[in-house]
Design a protein around this motif. Structure first.
Motif, short mmCIF file in Angstrom:
data_model
loop_
_atom_site.label_atom_id
_atom_site.label_comp_id
_atom_site.label_asym_id
_atom_site.label_seq_id
_atom_site.Cartn_x
_atom_site.Cartn_y
_atom_site.Cartn_z
N ILE A 166 0.79 -1.23 0.02
CA ILE A 166 -0.01 -0.05 -0.18
C ILE A 166 0.92 1.15 0.15
O ILE A 166 1.44 1.70 0.89
CB ILE A 166 -0.94 0.04 1.32
CG1 ILE A 166 -1.78 -1.47 1.27
CG2 ILE A 166 -1.82 1.17 1.17
CD1 ILE A 166 -2.58 -1.46 0.15
N THR A 167 0.99 1.85 -1.22
CA THR A 167 1.72 3.15 -1.23
C THR A 167 0.79 4.21 -1.27
O THR A 167 1.28 5.34 -1.25
CB THR A 167 2.77 3.08 -2.44
OG1 THR A 167 2.16 2.75 -3.71
CG2 THR A 167 3.90 2.09 -2.30
N ASN A 168 -0.28 3.92 -2.01
CA ASN A 168 -1.41 4.79 -2.23
C ASN A 168 -2.83 4.30 -1.87
O ASN A 168 -3.33 3.66 -2.77
CB ASN A 168 -1.37 5.42 -3.83
CG ASN A 168 -2.21 6.57 -3.69
OD1 ASN A 168 -2.86 7.08 -2.94
ND2 ASN A 168 -2.48 6.94 -5.27
N THR A 169 -3.30 4.53 -0.80
CA THR A 169 -4.43 3.89 -0.30
C THR A 169 -5.69 4.22 -1.02
O THR A 169 -5.91 5.31 -1.32
CB THR A 169 -4.79 4.20 1.11
OG1 THR A 169 -3.73 4.27 2.23
CG2 THR A 169 -5.93 3.35 1.53
N PRO A 170 -6.30 3.37 -1.76
CA PRO A 170 -7.59 3.51 -2.54
C PRO A 170 -8.50 4.21 -1.89
O PRO A 170 -8.79 4.02 -0.64
CB PRO A 170 -8.02 2.00 -3.08
CG PRO A 170 -6.95 1.28 -2.90
CD PRO A 170 -6.07 1.64 -1.77
N GLU A 171 -9.27 5.14 -2.67
CA GLU A 171 -10.37 5.81 -2.04
C GLU A 171 -11.30 4.91 -1.21
O GLU A 171 -11.78 5.18 -0.34
CB GLU A 171 -11.06 6.63 -3.10
CG GLU A 171 -12.04 7.79 -2.34
CD GLU A 171 -12.89 8.36 -3.35
OE1 GLU A 171 -13.82 9.01 -3.31
OE2 GLU A 171 -12.29 8.44 -4.79
#
Length: 236
Positions: A166-171
């Motif tokens: 997880i480098t960019n947490t999904p909305e």
């Protein structure tokens, strides 16, 4: 150039070649390819064997894969020319060397190379640590915060077990408990394990909230995993 030095240089070059093959395999796996597919693609590019139309679509469908492919092919050409030149130079300079001793040295070098390569691929402790080290570098260098790298760990018919960083947490998951995220109801995915930054594994419950820096082991179709964790405009 002495035969001993030539054999050592050839051994070192081939070992480097095999390590590069493993490195690029890991990097292509981070783009969502299975290990088998990634390794086949890398070997094809390093040996300049080319692809069929269906295989090339795996590369051309992603800008990141195309960049990786270009670098891999470049390495392939460089190593191919270097290895051929070294072999020709080696045999052209052979003078007065005992043939039996030369054969023994070559066999020892080949056996040593096979043992090292076998250890890298088959000894889980060595392979996993090496792959994890390369994956950490690859995630920082290739993806940063653009999308969440997916590494397929196993394939079971139509489903896979994958590790997602997880480098960019999904909305859909941002500051949400899993029970409210519709991961199972909408995407038909099951999160098996959450691994924190300190490699500490946490049990997964309905109250679990995923955070940036977490790694998760997830089960489901690769298509749905990508749909949740990779936004195509970011991935390309």
């Amino acid at each position: 150039m002495s035969t001993n030095f030539a054999i050592l240089a050839f051994f070192t070059l081939m070992l480097t070649y095999l390590l590069i093959c493993e490195i690029f395999t890991v990097l292509f796996r981070l783009t969502g390819l299975t290990e088998e597919t990634a390794r086949f693609q890398v070997i094809s590019m390093l040996t300049t064997c080319g692809f069929t139309t269906s295989e090339s679509e795996l590369i051309t469908s992603s800008r990141k894969r195309k960049k990786l492919a270009f670098i891999t092919i470049l390495f392939g050409y460089i190593f191919s020319v270097t290895i051929v030149s070294m072999i020709l130079n080696f045999f052209m300079r052979l003078t007065g060397e005992d043939s039996f001793q030369l054969i023994v040295k070559v066999i020892v070098a080949i056996i040593s190379l096979i043992i090292i390569w076998y250890s890298l691929l088959k000894v889980n402790f060595v392979k996993n640590n090496f792959d994890n080290f390369i994956a950490q570098i690859g995630i920082k260098a290739m993806f940063k915060n653009q999308h969440n790298p997916i590494m397929v760990l196993g394939v079971f018919k139509t489903e896979v077990v994958a590790e997602v960083s997880i480098t960019n947490t999904p909305e859909e998951l941002l500051n949400k408990e899993l029970k409210n995220s519709h991961v199972r109801s909408y995407y038909n995915l099951q999160i098996l394990t959450v691994i924190k930054d300190d490699d500490r594994s946490e049990p997964v419950t309905g109250d679990t909230i995923l955070e940036k820096g977490d790694k998760i082991i997830i089960f489901g179709t690769l298509k749905n995993i990508k749909k949740l964790f990779i936004k195509e405009k970011q991935f390309q």
